[in-house]
Design a protein around this motif. Structure first.
Motif, short mmCIF file in Angstrom:
data_model
loop_
_atom_site.label_atom_id
_atom_site.label_comp_id
_atom_site.label_asym_id
_atom_site.label_seq_id
_atom_site.Cartn_x
_atom_site.Cartn_y
_atom_site.Cartn_z
N LEU A 151 87.54 83.37 -0.42
CA LEU A 151 87.33 84.82 -0.82
C LEU A 151 87.22 84.80 0.02
CD1 LEU A 151 86.12 87.54 -1.97
CD2 LEU A 151 84.10 85.78 -2.49
N ALA A 152 86.43 83.74 1.13
CA ALA A 152 86.39 83.68 2.02
C ALA A 152 87.12 83.73 3.72
CB ALA A 152 85.36 82.55 2.87
N HIS A 153 88.12 83.13 3.58
CA HIS A 153 89.87 83.78 3.37
C HIS A 153 89.20 85.31 4.06
CE1 HIS A 153 94.10 84.17 5.01
NE2 HIS A 153 93.60 83.04 5.99
N ASN A 154 89.88 85.83 2.42
CA ASN A 154 90.27 86.89 2.64
C ASN A 154 89.46 88.10 3.07
OD1 ASN A 154 92.65 85.49 0.91
ND2 ASN A 154 91.70 86.18 -1.01
N LEU A 155 88.00 87.81 2.08
CA LEU A 155 87.20 88.75 2.79
C LEU A 155 86.47 89.05 4.66
CD1 LEU A 155 84.49 90.60 2.56
CD2 LEU A 155 83.60 88.85 2.38
N LEU A 156 86.09 87.88 5.81
CA LEU A 156 86.64 87.43 6.79
C LEU A 156 87.42 87.53 7.64
CD1 LEU A 156 84.15 83.97 6.89
CD2 LEU A 156 83.51 86.44 6.14
N GLY A 157 88.98 87.74 7.04
CA GLY A 157 90.14 87.86 7.99
C GLY A 157 90.20 89.88 7.95
N ALA A 158 89.72 90.09 6.88
CA ALA A 158 89.89 91.70 6.64
C ALA A 158 88.79 92.56 8.05
CB ALA A 158 88.95 91.75 5.64
N ASP A 159 90.14 93.58 7.91
CA ASP A 159 88.79 94.39 8.98
C ASP A 159 87.57 95.19 8.75
OD1 ASP A 159 88.39 95.88 11.85
OD2 ASP A 159 89.68 97.50 11.24
N ASN A 160 86.60 94.33 8.15
CA ASN A 160 85.52 94.50 8.30
C ASN A 160 84.16 93.80 8.87
OD1 ASN A 160 84.61 92.37 6.76
ND2 ASN A 160 85.60 92.63 5.00
N SER A 161 82.94 94.00 8.48
CA SER A 161 81.98 93.37 9.24
C SER A 161 81.36 92.15 8.91
CB SER A 161 80.48 94.89 9.28
OG SER A 161 80.15 94.32 7.75
N TYR A 162 82.11 91.50 7.63
CA TYR A 162 81.40 89.81 7.57
C TYR A 162 81.89 88.69 8.30
CZ TYR A 162 79.62 92.20 3.72
OH TYR A 162 78.79 93.61 2.87
N LYS A 163 80.87 88.29 8.52
CA LYS A 163 81.25 87.48 9.85
C LYS A 163 81.13 85.42 9.08
CE LYS A 163 80.08 89.92 13.94
NZ LYS A 163 79.04 90.10 14.66
#
Length: 410
Positions: free
Chosen positions: A246-258
């Motif tokens: 999930l971290a890989h998918n979420l943080l690698g997307a074009d959004n604000s999550y770091k």
């Protein structure tokens, strides 16, 4: 049909709760029997009429505070656009219930096909009894042994804990491979909603994790702390492998999550999910069950971030307060102990979900009325506490946060 507006948006645990998903307990609760209740994750058999009154009181509080309440069964029904989609849902349920493997499959399929959408959704949730098919020919030995076990398809009594099957993060969604066989079919409903519901399928919401991923995750372990940080419990129900993916998918997307903050908690039923021992109640205030902090406040906490090559990097921390201050850029925070940290009240009230609060606005939470010590302490910390009745709801081992899936927060 639900109004067409922004469908999914959650970037905080405490923002004004605009829209929330609930499931009013139904006949699936009355299909708990002594021989299946432990396998279906219940320690006791609740009394449904009282349970429904308590759930209605919970929903009424949400509505009075300006939250739109959406019901799971309605969204599923609205997703069954035609006979093809209806048949697809039936087939998926039969396959995951293993009912495609025996001779009674054809009769069971015919029976479910004959039901109109509203009745079909209810039947899939409450379970299919062998006596429901008395007018069909019995072809299998097990079909004839209704006294041995009365169900073709098990009920889903945990459905009123809508938090777990999926979770909104930003404007995307995780749909979960549930940890236990008793709950695996629950996330099928969200798979169909996102694929077919008119208000969700057209918006192309990213899916950060899908239920086909081989490692388990449940929504009670996911806390959206800010626009940059998601905390996830490494628990009895959520695996480290799923968190890393999930971290890989979420943080690698074009959004604000770091950052993803993985918090290890003891793997035992009393603690179950991160939100049974830790929730956010205000910008700098959190409930906590002191037992998770370990000796001298030492815990296993890991910050997951992406490096310049899009690889997940992991850094270990040991102190929850300091890690929260670091991740959320806060000078100070308050950890409010469940039951005041008392050796008697703390485990009693944690068992009854004293730490499982639902924030509906900054510093405003819904709690169970039975957790008196914790509720008084929250009030002393300046939190507005709205109590709801909980004599029967609490028997399922989940509190107000467990019973709600935020769809939109301001």
């Amino acid at each position: 049909m639900e109004k067409t507006r922004k469908s999914l948006h959650v970037t905080t645990e405490i923002g004004k709760l605009e829209r929330v998903l609930l499931h009013r307990p139904g006949k699936e609760i009355e299909h708990l029997i002594p021989s299946n209740m432990e396998r279906l994750l219940f320690d006791d058999i609740p009394f449904l009429p009282t349970m429904q009154k308590e759930h209605d009181a919970f929903a009424a509080v949400l509505k009075e505070r300006g939250t739109e309440v959406v019901y799971l069964e309605k969204l599923v029904e609205e997703s069954l656009l035609d006979e093809v989609v209806k048949g697809e849902l039936i087939e998926a349920f039969l396959k995951e219930s293993k009912n495609h493997l025996h001779k009674g499959y054809k009769a069971l399929r015919e029976y479910l096909d004959s039901l109109p959408p509203t009745e079909l959704v209810k039947k899939l949730m409450e379970g299919v009894l062998k006596k429901d098919l008395d007018h069909y020919q019995k072809l299998h030995l097990d079909d004839l042994l209704s006294a041995h076990y009365p169900f073709y398809i098990d009920p889903l009594p945990n459905l009123y804990f809508t938090r777990d099957a999926a979770a909104v993060i930003g404007e995307g969604l995780t749909i979960h491979k549930m940890s236990t066989s008793a709950r695996k079919r629950e996330s099928l409903f969200w798979e169909f909603i996102m694929k077919y519901h008119p208000n969700y399928c057209i918006n192309h919401h990213p899916q950060w994790l899908q239920r086909t991923y081989p490692f388990a995750m449940e929504g009670g372990d996911i806390l959206v702390l800010s626009e940059e940080v998601v905390a996830i419990g490494v628990s009895e129900r959520t695996s480290a492998r799923a968190i890393e993916q999930l971290a890989h998918n979420l943080l690698g997307a074009d959004n604000s999550y770091k950052k993803v903050m993985a918090v290890e908690i003891p793997k035992k039923r009393a603690f179950m999910h991160l939100d049974t021992v830790f929730t956010m109640v205000d910008q700098d205030k959190f409930t906590i069950h002191p037992e998770i902090e370990g000796l001298n406040g030492q815990m296993n906490i890991f910050l997951l971030e992406l490096d310049s090559e899009n690889e997940v990097q992991i850094a270990r921390r040991t102190n929850l307060s300091e890690t929260l201050k670091e991740a959320l850029y806060l000078p100070e925070i308050a950890l409010i102990p469940c039951g005041g940290g008392d050796s008697i009240f703390s485990p009693r009230e944690q068992w009854n979900d004293g730490s499982n609060t639902l924030a509906i606005a900054p510093g405003v939470v819904i709690t169970y009325d039975r957790n008196q010590v914790t509720n008084e302490l929250l009030t002393e910390y300046g939190i507005e506490v709205i109590e709801v009745p909980s004599a029967e709801l609490s028997r399922g081992r989940g509190g107000p946060r467990c019973m709600s899936m935020p769809l939109v927060r301001s």
